[in-house]
Design an enzyme around this catalytic site. Structure first.
Site, PDB file in Angstrom:
ATOM      1  N   LYS A 186       0.898  -1.163   0.000  1.00  7.38           N
ATOM      2  CA  LYS A 186       0.000   0.000   0.000  1.00  7.38           C
ATOM      3  C   LYS A 186       0.935   1.211   0.000  1.00  7.38           C
ATOM      4  O   LYS A 186       0.867   2.079   0.873  1.00  7.38           O
ATOM      5  CB  LYS A 186      -0.924  -0.052   1.230  1.00  7.38           C
ATOM      6  CG  LYS A 186      -2.025   0.990   1.226  1.00  7.38           C
ATOM      7  CD  LYS A 186      -3.050   0.799   0.131  1.00  7.38           C
ATOM      8  CE  LYS A 186      -4.042   1.965   0.104  1.00  7.38           C
ATOM      9  NZ  LYS A 186      -4.920   1.953  -1.075  1.00  7.38           N
ATOM     10  N   ASP A 219      -5.594  -3.065  -2.090  1.00 13.41           N
ATOM     11  CA  ASP A 219      -7.018  -2.926  -2.407  1.00 13.41           C
ATOM     12  C   ASP A 219      -7.310  -3.480  -3.808  1.00 13.41           C
ATOM     13  O   ASP A 219      -8.288  -4.213  -4.017  1.00 13.41           O
ATOM     14  CB  ASP A 219      -7.485  -1.468  -2.282  1.00 13.41           C
ATOM     15  CG  ASP A 219      -6.505  -0.469  -2.889  1.00 13.41           C
ATOM     16  OD1 ASP A 219      -5.323  -0.821  -3.074  1.00 13.41           O
ATOM     17  OD2 ASP A 219      -6.921   0.660  -3.190  1.00 13.41           O
ATOM     18  N   ASP A 247      -7.360 -15.473   3.178  1.00  9.06           N
ATOM     19  CA  ASP A 247      -8.768 -15.837   3.395  1.00  9.06           C
ATOM     20  C   ASP A 247      -9.547 -15.688   2.085  1.00  9.06           C
ATOM     21  O   ASP A 247     -10.413 -16.509   1.768  1.00  9.06           O
ATOM     22  CB  ASP A 247      -9.409 -14.956   4.480  1.00  9.06           C
ATOM     23  CG  ASP A 247      -9.258 -15.551   5.876  1.00  9.06           C
ATOM     24  OD1 ASP A 247      -8.290 -16.320   6.075  1.00  9.06           O
ATOM     25  OD2 ASP A 247     -10.084 -15.254   6.763  1.00  9.06           O
TER      26      ASP A 247
END
Ligand code: GGG
Length: 351
Positions: A186, A219, A247
């Site tokens: 990020k 993102d 996940d």
């Protein structure tokens, strides 16, 4: 060869999936001339509730002489999640310098993805998650607790050694697969740690000119894990980003119950630890329907790490064969109504 393996079933469905799979590991090992002794430790939230600690103060000393560790799950409705993590899982990962967390995401033949248009074999990537520092660093504190001006500070620490270790492991894997590597950051927002990460990527990449490198913001990567999962091969990410992305990787490949992981001590000074990615699943605990396959595949990764390729391959093959067989038992997370022990029994016949 002969191995002593520590088992920590832990909480919730952890004991259900670990206890059910140990005989299977024993069979797989013995079939290939490998001796295994499992040494069990009943550490976890029950111990915390009774004695005030998830494991004894000298817990790591008990584990240090073992060849490897198999862990089930941590998490209990009556114990705060940060206590279960900081009381058991994280001290082992950090104390044994398990810097590299390896988490494969595979859409097996016979398994349905919630994404339309994907079938077995279409998705196969591995996330390399930095495992002992980053956003999981134990740096910070709270001040002025209870006042309006209360403060909570949580710092993320990225060392050159830790960042380089995870990147080199990921680049090596990409080279071995003749694949490509996606680095997740990020760095548009986190101008210190993630820009540093990008710089180390560029340095390490110079040693791997044969590996194509892509960089994605976390993102965008979260979106692309759903939009174009088939295009990922080796993915490398920080501790927190890697946890979140794996996940997503597990669910797009059919179930959290299929996702294995290895926490690897790369220099071989301490045991590595293998665990299903899933947690303790309090919603299904005691029903006997937890999917054991993530634990079986974690065991397969454990034997591969020990150099016992034949044992590892036998376990992978048994799982692949079972999932490809439409008549074989499967647990409710995969749309079936079989129990944990039914699935393990069906695997046993395939070994
Ligand atoms: N099977 C391991 C487990 O119980 N994990 C629970 C968990 O919350 N893990 C967080 C992490 O891996 O960082």
């Amino acid at each position: 060869m002969s191995y002593r393996i520590a088992t920590i079933p832990g909480d919730g469905i952890g004991p259900e999936v670990v206890d059910a799979t140990l005989p299977l590991f024993q069979t797989a090992a013995n079939t290939h001339g490998v001796d295994v002794e499992f040494v069990g430790y009943d550490w976890g939230s029950q111990r915390y509730l009774e004695e005030g600690a998830m494991m004894p103060d000298d817990g790591l000393d008990h584990l240090a002489d073992k060849d490897s560790i198999l862990l089930g799950a941590v998490g209990h409705p009556e114990v705060p999640d940060h206590v279960t993590l900081h009381g058991l899982l994280l001290p082992i990962r950090k104390g044994f310098n398990q810097q590299v967390c390896k988490r494969p995401a595979i859409l097996f033949d016979g398994v349905e993805s919630p994404l339309r248009g994907y079938e077995g074999g279409d998705i196969e990537f591995t996330v390399f998650r930095e495992n002992t520092e980053g956003e999981y660093s134990d740096i910070g504190g709270r001040e002025h607790v209870g006042f309006d001006h209360e403060v909570a500070v949580q710092s993320a620490m990225f060392t050159r050694a830790g960042t380089e270790a995870i990147l080199r492991a990921a680049f090596e894997a990409a080279r071995e697969r003749e694949g490509h590597l996606t680095s997740i950051t990020k760095s548009n927002a986190q101008a210190f740690s993630m820009v540093f990460w990008d710089e180390v990527v560029a340095e390490v990449a110079a040693d791997y000119p044969d590996v194509e490198v892509e960089s994605l913001l976390v993102d965008a990567a979260s979106m692309d894990f759903i939009r174009r999962p088939e295009e990922f091969d080796v993915v490398v990410a920080s501790n927190l980003f890697g946890d979140i992305l794996t996940d997503i990787g597990a669910i797009v490949t059919g179930s959290m119950g299929l996702a294995p992981s290895g926490n690897i001590n790369v220099d071989g000074d301490y045991p590595s630890m293998f665990e299903p990615v899933h947690g303790s699943a309090p919603d299904i605990v005691g029903q006997g329907v937890a999917n054991p396959l993530a634990t079986v595949l974690s065991g397969a990764m454990l034997f591969e790490d020990l150099g016992e390729e034949a044992v590892s391959e036998a376990l992978w093959a048994a799982v692949r064969d079972l999932l490809a067989d439409g008549d074989a038992p499967r647990t409710p997370d995969l749309g079936g109504d079989a129990s944990t022990v039914d699935v393990v029994a069906a695997l046993e016949t395939r070994l």
